[in-house]
Design a protein around this motif. Sequence first.
Motif, short mmCIF file in Angstrom:
data_model
loop_
_atom_site.label_atom_id
_atom_site.label_comp_id
_atom_site.label_asym_id
_atom_site.label_seq_id
_atom_site.Cartn_x
_atom_site.Cartn_y
_atom_site.Cartn_z
N ASN E 101 0.80 -1.22 0.00
CA ASN E 101 0.00 0.00 0.00
C ASN E 101 0.84 1.28 0.00
OD1 ASN E 101 0.87 -0.68 2.47
ND2 ASN E 101 -1.15 -0.98 3.38
N ILE E 102 2.13 1.13 -0.23
CA ILE E 102 2.95 2.32 -0.44
C ILE E 102 2.65 2.87 -1.84
CG2 ILE E 102 5.32 3.12 -0.73
CD1 ILE E 102 6.12 1.13 1.40
N SER E 103 2.67 4.19 -1.95
CA SER E 103 2.19 4.78 -3.20
C SER E 103 3.15 4.51 -4.36
CB SER E 103 2.01 6.28 -3.04
OG SER E 103 3.27 6.91 -3.06
N ARG E 104 2.56 4.54 -5.55
CA ARG E 104 3.36 4.34 -6.77
C ARG E 104 4.43 5.41 -6.88
NH1 ARG E 104 -0.74 3.22 -11.76
NH2 ARG E 104 -2.50 3.63 -10.40
N MET E 105 4.08 6.57 -6.41
CA MET E 105 5.02 7.68 -6.46
C MET E 105 6.30 7.33 -5.70
SD MET E 105 4.94 10.88 -7.41
CE MET E 105 3.64 12.01 -6.97
N THR E 106 6.12 6.79 -4.51
CA THR E 106 7.29 6.44 -3.71
C THR E 106 8.14 5.41 -4.43
OG1 THR E 106 5.85 6.76 -1.82
CG2 THR E 106 7.99 5.75 -1.40
N PHE E 107 7.44 4.38 -4.94
CA PHE E 107 8.19 3.36 -5.69
C PHE E 107 8.97 4.00 -6.83
CE2 PHE E 107 5.13 0.26 -3.87
CZ PHE E 107 6.05 -0.66 -3.42
N SER E 108 8.30 4.89 -7.53
CA SER E 108 8.94 5.50 -8.69
C SER E 108 10.19 6.25 -8.29
CB SER E 108 7.99 6.49 -9.34
OG SER E 108 6.73 5.92 -9.46
N VAL E 109 10.04 7.03 -7.23
CA VAL E 109 11.19 7.82 -6.80
C VAL E 109 12.32 6.89 -6.37
CG1 VAL E 109 12.03 9.39 -5.03
CG2 VAL E 109 9.88 9.85 -6.19
N VAL E 110 11.99 5.84 -5.65
CA VAL E 110 13.02 4.89 -5.22
C VAL E 110 13.75 4.32 -6.43
CG1 VAL E 110 13.42 2.63 -4.17
CG2 VAL E 110 11.95 4.30 -3.03
N ALA E 111 12.97 3.91 -7.42
CA ALA E 111 13.59 3.32 -8.61
C ALA E 111 14.51 4.32 -9.30
CB ALA E 111 12.52 2.84 -9.58
N LEU E 112 14.05 5.54 -9.46
CA LEU E 112 14.86 6.54 -10.15
C LEU E 112 16.10 6.92 -9.35
CD1 LEU E 112 12.23 8.91 -11.77
CD2 LEU E 112 13.72 7.27 -12.89
N VAL E 113 15.94 6.98 -8.04
CA VAL E 113 17.08 7.32 -7.19
C VAL E 113 18.16 6.25 -7.31
CG1 VAL E 113 17.84 7.44 -4.79
CG2 VAL E 113 15.90 8.79 -5.55
N LEU E 114 17.74 5.01 -7.19
CA LEU E 114 18.71 3.91 -7.29
C LEU E 114 19.39 3.92 -8.65
CD1 LEU E 114 16.73 0.98 -5.64
CD2 LEU E 114 18.72 2.19 -4.74
N TYR E 115 18.59 4.20 -9.68
CA TYR E 115 19.10 4.14 -11.04
C TYR E 115 20.09 5.27 -11.30
CZ TYR E 115 18.67 3.92 -16.16
OH TYR E 115 18.91 3.82 -17.50
N ASN E 116 19.66 6.49 -11.04
CA ASN E 116 20.53 7.62 -11.37
C ASN E 116 21.67 7.81 -10.39
OD1 ASN E 116 19.66 9.37 -13.78
ND2 ASN E 116 17.81 8.50 -12.89
N GLY E 117 21.45 7.37 -9.15
CA GLY E 117 22.52 7.46 -8.17
C GLY E 117 23.77 6.74 -8.67
N ALA E 118 23.57 5.61 -9.32
CA ALA E 118 24.71 4.83 -9.80
C ALA E 118 25.48 5.60 -10.87
CB ALA E 118 24.24 3.50 -10.35
N PHE E 119 24.74 6.24 -11.77
CA PHE E 119 25.42 6.99 -12.83
C PHE E 119 26.16 8.20 -12.26
CE2 PHE E 119 22.60 4.65 -15.62
CZ PHE E 119 23.46 4.36 -16.66
N ILE E 120 25.48 8.90 -11.37
CA ILE E 120 26.10 10.11 -10.84
C ILE E 120 27.33 9.74 -10.02
CG2 ILE E 120 25.73 12.11 -9.35
CD1 ILE E 120 22.82 12.09 -10.27
N ALA E 121 27.25 8.63 -9.31
CA ALA E 121 28.42 8.19 -8.53
C ALA E 121 29.63 8.03 -9.44
CB ALA E 121 28.12 6.88 -7.81
N GLU E 122 29.40 7.48 -10.61
CA GLU E 122 30.52 7.24 -11.52
C GLU E 122 30.94 8.51 -12.27
OE1 GLU E 122 32.65 4.30 -12.28
OE2 GLU E 122 32.03 4.43 -10.20
N ILE E 123 30.23 9.59 -12.04
CA ILE E 123 30.70 10.89 -12.53
C ILE E 123 31.54 11.55 -11.43
CG2 ILE E 123 29.98 13.22 -13.14
CD1 ILE E 123 27.51 11.92 -14.44
N LEU E 124 31.01 11.47 -10.21
CA LEU E 124 31.68 12.14 -9.10
C LEU E 124 33.04 11.51 -8.80
CD1 LEU E 124 28.72 12.75 -6.63
CD2 LEU E 124 29.70 14.30 -8.34
#
Lengths: 233, 269, 248, 248, 241
Positions: E101-124
């Motif tokens: 019952n957690i909102s789709r929005m939360t799931f979406s943000v989690v997915a995007l954070v995990l996804y982009n965090g990895a790319f940004i880490a490899e830039i930093l």
Amino acid sequence: MNFDIHVMIDTIWIVFKAVPRTFLLAAVILILGIILGAVLAQVKLRRIPIISTLVNIFVSYARGVPLIVHIYVMMNLLPDLGVSLLSVFGVTMKPHEFPSIIIVIVTYALLEAAVESENIRGAFQSIDPHQIEAGKSIGMTNRQNMIRIIIPQALSVAIPLFLNAFLKNIKGLSLAFTVGVIDILAQARFAAALSYRYLESYIAAALVYWLICGVLQTIFNRVEDKLKFGAVR
Amino acid sequence: GNGNTSTEETNSEAATTEETTEETTGEVVELTVAVENASNPLSFTNDAGELDGYEVDVINALNEVLEGYHLNIESVSAEATQVGLDTGKYAFIGGGLFKNDEREELYLFPEEYTGVSTIEIFKRADDEEIQTLDDLVGKVVHPVTPNGGIFNLLTAYNEENPDAPIDLQLGESGNFAQRFQALHDGVSDAVVMPSNLGANDIITELELNVTTADEPVQVNPTYFVLAKDQTDLKEKLDAAIAHLKEDGTLAEISEKWYNENMFDYELTE
Amino acid sequence: MLTIEGIEKSFSDNKVLKGIDLKVNRGDVVALIGPSGTGKTTLLRTINFLEKADKGTITIDGLTADCHNVSEREIIQLRRKTAMVFQNYNLFRNKTVLENVMEGLVVVQKKSAAEAEAIAKEQIELVGMSDRLNAYPMELSGGQQQRIGIARAMALKPDVMLLDEPTSSLDPERSAEILKVLQKVAKTGMTMVITTHEMNFAKYVSNHVVFMEAGNIVEEGSPDQIFNHPQEERTRRFVQELENPFEV
Amino acid sequence: MLTIEGIEKSFSDNKVLKGIDLKVNRGDVVALIGPSGTGKTTLLRTINFLEKADKGTITIDGLTADCHNVSEREIIQLRRKTAMVFQNYNLFRNKTVLENVMEGLVVVQKKSAAEAEAIAKEQIELVGMSDRLNAYPMELSGGQQQRIGIARAMALKPDVMLLDEPTSSLDPERSAEILKVLQKVAKTGMTMVITTHEMNFAKYVSNHVVFMEAGNIVEEGSPDQIFNHPQEERTRRFVQELENPFEV
Amino acid sequence: MRQVSYLLGGDAVDFGFILETLPTLIRTLPLTLYIFFVSAFFGFILAIIVAAVRIRRIPVLSQLMAIYASFMRSTPGIIHIFVVYYGLPVLLSNFGININNISRMTFSVVALVLYNGAFIAEILRPSYLAVSKQQHEAAISVGMTSWQAHRRVIFPQVVPIALPSLSNALIDLLKDTSLLFLIGLIDIMGQANIIIANSYGIYQLEVYVAIALIFWLLSSVLVAGLHALESYFGRFLRKEG
Ligand SMILES: Nc1ncnc2c1ncn2[C@@H]1O[C@H](COP(=O)(O)OP(=O)(O)OP(=O)(O)O)[C@@H](O)[C@H]1O
Ligand SMILES: Nc1ncnc2c1ncn2[C@@H]1O[C@H](COP(=O)(O)OP(=O)(O)OP(=O)(O)O)[C@@H](O)[C@H]1O
Ligand SMILES: [Mg+2]
Ligand SMILES: [Mg+2]
């Protein structure tokens, strides 16, 4: 939950068939993108009037507009352009016969160039200007200096960025499906459509992608270590 | 499903039980079902930003008569409906799905169908040659998306006729309008497609020189497809669907979206 | 060998060189002395076209260039007649000691790898660094980097060497040794312009001393003239300090 | 004030410090002399924990740390009692002259911006750089950068100053001036360890001279002892050169 | 007769339709921007942690982060969305945790954070490593803690190196919000798909022109902002000419 590991393993093999062509395509795009991107980056860094502005507009358009739109536009523009170009050389061809692989490579390489131009610009900002002077002072031409001194040093920043870009490409190619290129994900979708095993197919695809990345990461890490030049942290 | 299905079924049962205990209000069990989010007229988001469409109306009607359950609709992409069904997130999914062996092995089908899908061959109006699948051999058939029924139908045909297969091109087939435009312009000779996805609207709107072959290739009943463990829901659902058929609700909804009562069609099976 | 005329250079509105004229003959060892921030480094950099002078001409070995209007080609031609030792060394970070010295020989002078290596090793020997051939610059002490900088320039056997405080990081022992090497090279006809704070060097090794201050040449002449019979008051004061600067 | 005992340090298999013991009293000015590549810089860096010694202990102002086993907290405590001037200056590239000197005062010593600015300006004045307050390091001459490095360290008013060839890029005039400033500071009780190739400085300004070679202390004592009555043959040779190194 | 633009040749664009569509698309802008900013923020923080762990080569953790980074970077967004939205609940239900019952929005943000965090880490990570170690030494030698040294001296020098690539990553993130349409959240791209689908694709070209305009505008604003940051932090670079 419906999950069948055997189906997944079978699907991995099916998916693997798409690896060589996807990999090759992504590599070609990356290399073309880097070469073209390096040129764009130089233009930007040198702030050449007019041309710099044009490059900025191109980069902003290429990066700003969604990929699907680019593909749509190029899919519609390139065949006509290409065919009229070919007709100059006496080759006649109908627009819809124009090879879609060329559409894909041209489109993606242009977009990649925009992305790489920024990556490369950032990498160049990490170079100590004194290093460039040292090269000049022993009489190197700008080109020699670039190849022997500047690029090797910029690479230590750029290499991980290139891997990022490559991985984005290899996935971005799934949109090339619009013009009929069957990449890894598309291959997985085929398998799913036949077996109705969506979950298994997606996981199979994920594993294949992951494997490619793992291999590349290992290679790139080695290269990166080589580029430390005695500066251990 | 072979091998380890038993353990997985236990898992999803556990999940369902949990839902039951946590989400039950009185005697009514809340379940989530999924429809596709951009599949006009089956289910789609209308101009007001609300979920609308044939299947949506059917599910809403079901909620009126279904015993012991309340269905919450989630609209997601076609692929997501399948994945969600597999993982147990959805009790059933829509999307105009028809029955076949593979699906029957994986999922549970109600006895009662809730829609009809007629698969037609579309051709230029002046093209006399094409009437059946056999006529497609040697013709340019518009590329087929590798998910869904058409792909399976044509693949099955080619497997049965290995010496004279249809030249099947795979790829994103473009939107429906593009398919028909391509046909009209002679880029392709035929489009194989369900007729209930708005084909006629497009042809009229664009004034295209396109008609269907005389006979549909197939007339398939379509179902809501249930997760394997929803046996109780299946029973209640069958009763509810039968009720809606009887009292004419489904015919009404069909008239609303398709201007015809598709339950009048004779099924090919 | 080297003639510079009317060199002017500003950084934004800070005029750093205010019209420098200098004539250096083949085999001359010119010592450029003067307070910190006077423009000595900038002058050397200008001669090497690392800095573009606002005005003036530079002639090296008969080739004249107007600083304001000089092509990339000319610059490279002129640069190949010179070699520079930087005040802050500027070794190639991405190359080892040996590679640093070989680089110019192979890339610019197109020598074979074997020949370049032989020459490089000889030069590295001269500065006493033979035991660190494969070290990267980051792994060297300040003095060691400076010595490799000298070896890199000497290996090129240029017509003119421009040395910017080449012994600032060296102990007197090593410093004397290196300067003797330079002196020997000068005898073979190589021309040198050396900025230095080592007045003894200016006194005993150079044959021409140029005293700069605030972007101008205040006085120039033989070491004897500058150190023992300075004409200008400012020179006298600068030179005086040297007698025993630290006695309190 | 500063006691170091049994310091050893290797880079891979190159043993750079081979067991260094040194005791420095409050207000001492210790001159560390010796050939290039001997380990002088490494020793200073070890005292400042920029390099982690393999063995040994360091005591500053009563606080002792075992180099091999020292916490981050201890390191910071010890470091705040010292300040360092680097051989290659190491100014903050992204900060102006004034900001470079203010930085430690504001961030570490938590002084108000106004107070820090006043102190910084005073120190910059002492090294004669008041006219370049807003310049970035890259816009400065070598000697100018070096002077800002000294100002940055002095502004902190540490117990112990570690200076790595602080006058290598300065002309004798300026050099004498700076050393006089340091001498004055030393009189107020600040302790200093200075590596230098400027033997006159060692001779006239320091009160204790340490001669190192190849990772060992060969001899230490008063300037008079080291320069006029060296006990060791090696010291004698090193010091001899100084008489007139460039006379040919 | 209106011809569908499967070929652009000779085909007029219906500007009226574009103007009509723009408000509908822009209606979804708040959702798109909300998800973008929240994911960008948390993604950046995650990236810093991942990069820091990898730079310091903290045993075990570092390897785990490398695996995470390689998985996230290599697998398509559609798979992440599915893994997080459909896989995670199943996984957690095995441990008796119900997150359905957690909102789709939360799931979406989690997915995007995990996804982009990895790319940004490899830039930093490489940008950080490019800043000279001596700058860090200079800072700690004046008594700064390592954190102070990073904040005051190192990071400002990392910025001009990392920003150009970061702008790539952020523009990607802006466009990646379209993945959420897969699980039924309607962002700009989702709305575009809806309009196209509802008109059976007849107005595909017009809709694409409209979203191209919107995205181009958004990313230009983003890039302009980043450019300003870059010139601010890169002051010292320009002095070096
Ligand atoms: N890139 C630059 N931008 C602005 N000013 C500069 C730049 N480079 C040098 N300067 C200024 O020009 C003047 C001369 O500098 P230069 O490096 O030539 O002095 P120098 O005589 O070599 O001094 P030192 O003996 O300290 O090395 C100095 O005041 C310096 O601050
Ligand atoms: N990071 C490093 N890695 C490997 N070797 C190093 C490193 N730093 C210094 N060394 C070596 O350690 C030795 C001592 O170096 P150090 O910098 O302490 O010498 P020094 O006495 O300061 O010399 P100088 O007077 O030339 O500055 C040198 O041989 C040097 O090459
Ligand atoms: Mg200088
Ligand atoms: Mg040293």
